[in-house]
Motif scaffolding. Structure first.
Motif, PDB file in Angstrom:
ATOM      1  N   MET A   1       0.834  -1.171   0.000  1.00 16.56           N
ATOM      2  CA  MET A   1       0.000   0.000   0.000  1.00 16.56           C
ATOM      3  C   MET A   1       0.884   1.242   0.000  1.00 16.56           C
ATOM      4  SD  MET A   1      -2.991   0.570   2.696  1.00 16.56           S
ATOM      5  CE  MET A   1      -4.118   1.866   2.649  1.00 16.56           C
ATOM      6  N   SER A   4       0.628   6.973   2.569  1.00 16.75           N
ATOM      7  CA  SER A   4      -0.477   7.916   2.555  1.00 16.75           C
ATOM      8  C   SER A   4      -0.017   9.349   2.768  1.00 16.75           C
ATOM      9  CB  SER A   4      -1.519   7.529   3.604  1.00 16.75           C
ATOM     10  OG  SER A   4      -0.926   7.554   4.890  1.00 16.75           O
ATOM     11  N   THR A  13      -9.124   9.594  -0.810  1.00 18.45           N
ATOM     12  CA  THR A  13      -8.180   8.689  -0.179  1.00 18.45           C
ATOM     13  C   THR A  13      -8.811   7.306  -0.083  1.00 18.45           C
ATOM     14  OG1 THR A  13      -8.993   9.197   2.041  1.00 18.45           O
ATOM     15  CG2 THR A  13      -7.158  10.535   1.224  1.00 18.45           C
ATOM     16  N   VAL A  14      -8.011   6.321   0.295  1.00 15.77           N
ATOM     17  CA  VAL A  14      -8.550   4.984   0.532  1.00 15.77           C
ATOM     18  C   VAL A  14      -9.622   5.108   1.612  1.00 15.77           C
ATOM     19  CG1 VAL A  14      -8.026   2.670   1.390  1.00 15.77           C
ATOM     20  CG2 VAL A  14      -6.449   3.810  -0.182  1.00 15.77           C
ATOM     21  N   GLY A  15     -10.782   4.546   1.348  1.00 17.33           N
ATOM     22  CA  GLY A  15     -11.912   4.628   2.260  1.00 17.33           C
ATOM     23  C   GLY A  15     -12.929   5.681   1.872  1.00 17.33           C
ATOM     24  N   SER A  16     -12.581   6.561   0.922  1.00 20.70           N
ATOM     25  CA  SER A  16     -13.518   7.594   0.469  1.00 20.70           C
ATOM     26  C   SER A  16     -14.656   6.967  -0.321  1.00 20.70           C
ATOM     27  CB  SER A  16     -12.821   8.608  -0.443  1.00 20.70           C
ATOM     28  OG  SER A  16     -11.858   9.350   0.224  1.00 20.70           O
ATOM     29  N   VAL A  38     -13.239   3.653  -2.385  1.00 22.53           N
ATOM     30  CA  VAL A  38     -11.861   3.475  -2.831  1.00 22.53           C
ATOM     31  C   VAL A  38     -11.198   2.450  -1.920  1.00 22.53           C
ATOM     32  CG1 VAL A  38      -9.617   4.587  -3.116  1.00 22.53           C
ATOM     33  CG2 VAL A  38     -11.704   5.824  -3.725  1.00 22.53           C
ATOM     34  N   VAL A  39     -10.640   1.394  -2.522  1.00 20.09           N
ATOM     35  CA  VAL A  39     -10.000   0.339  -1.732  1.00 20.09           C
ATOM     36  C   VAL A  39      -8.487   0.321  -1.871  1.00 20.09           C
ATOM     37  CG1 VAL A  39     -12.035  -1.149  -1.631  1.00 20.09           C
ATOM     38  CG2 VAL A  39     -10.422  -1.394  -3.534  1.00 20.09           C
ATOM     39  N   GLU A  40      -7.958   1.020  -2.885  1.00 22.15           N
ATOM     40  CA  GLU A  40      -6.502   1.065  -3.051  1.00 22.15           C
ATOM     41  C   GLU A  40      -6.112   2.281  -3.881  1.00 22.15           C
ATOM     42  OE1 GLU A  40      -3.315   0.677  -1.984  1.00 22.15           O
ATOM     43  OE2 GLU A  40      -3.830  -1.434  -1.783  1.00 22.15           O
ATOM     44  N   ASP A  41      -4.964   2.838  -3.543  1.00 15.81           N
ATOM     45  CA  ASP A  41      -4.383   3.975  -4.254  1.00 15.81           C
ATOM     46  C   ASP A  41      -3.037   3.516  -4.812  1.00 15.81           C
ATOM     47  OD1 ASP A  41      -3.181   6.315  -5.086  1.00 15.81           O
ATOM     48  OD2 ASP A  41      -3.407   7.363  -3.191  1.00 15.81           O
ATOM     49  N   TRP A  62      -6.716   4.606  -9.066  1.00 14.13           N
ATOM     50  CA  TRP A  62      -7.621   4.205  -7.986  1.00 14.13           C
ATOM     51  C   TRP A  62      -8.323   2.882  -8.265  1.00 14.13           C
ATOM     52  CZ3 TRP A  62      -6.916   7.270  -3.991  1.00 14.13           C
ATOM     53  CH2 TRP A  62      -6.530   8.592  -4.201  1.00 14.13           C
ATOM     54  N   ILE A  64     -11.680   0.876  -7.054  1.00 15.50           N
ATOM     55  CA  ILE A  64     -12.938   1.191  -6.381  1.00 15.50           C
ATOM     56  C   ILE A  64     -13.808  -0.043  -6.347  1.00 15.50           C
ATOM     57  CG2 ILE A  64     -15.001   2.657  -6.418  1.00 15.50           C
ATOM     58  CD1 ILE A  64     -12.167   3.716  -8.546  1.00 15.50           C
TER      59      ILE A  64
END
Length: 82
Positions: A1, A4, A13-16, A38-41, A62, A64
């Motif tokens: 990951m 951040s 961001t991840v979690g948005s 969003v699960v990964e950046d 991203w 999603i």
């Protein structure tokens, strides 16, 4: 990951919870909004298209998880906060 802190100025961001503005592969008649989380950046691993030597299958930042269970990928300009 990815780290951040490196992209802490990004509003997404991840979690948005986001709306996917354009999802490649969807039928043009599919006008329903695609909403998910969003699960990964992949910002640290995205390669500029010009470095790839091709313009097809671009790397997108991203990942999603859509509410309907699908996983899609989008670039920075392909999302907005829900």
């Amino acid at each position: 990951m990815p780290d951040s802190d490196a992209h802490s100025t990004d509003p997404i961001t991840v979690g948005s919870r986001v709306i996917v503005i354009r999802t490649p592969g969807l039928e043009p008649s599919d006008t329903e909004l695609q909403v998910g989380i969003v699960v990964e950046d992949f910002a640290d691993t995205v390669i500029d298209d010009t470095d790839l030597g091709r313009d097809w299958a671009p790397a997108l930042r991203w990942a999603i998880a859509l509410d309907d269970g699908r996983l899609v990928f989008a670039a920075e300009d392909g999302l907005e906060l829900a």
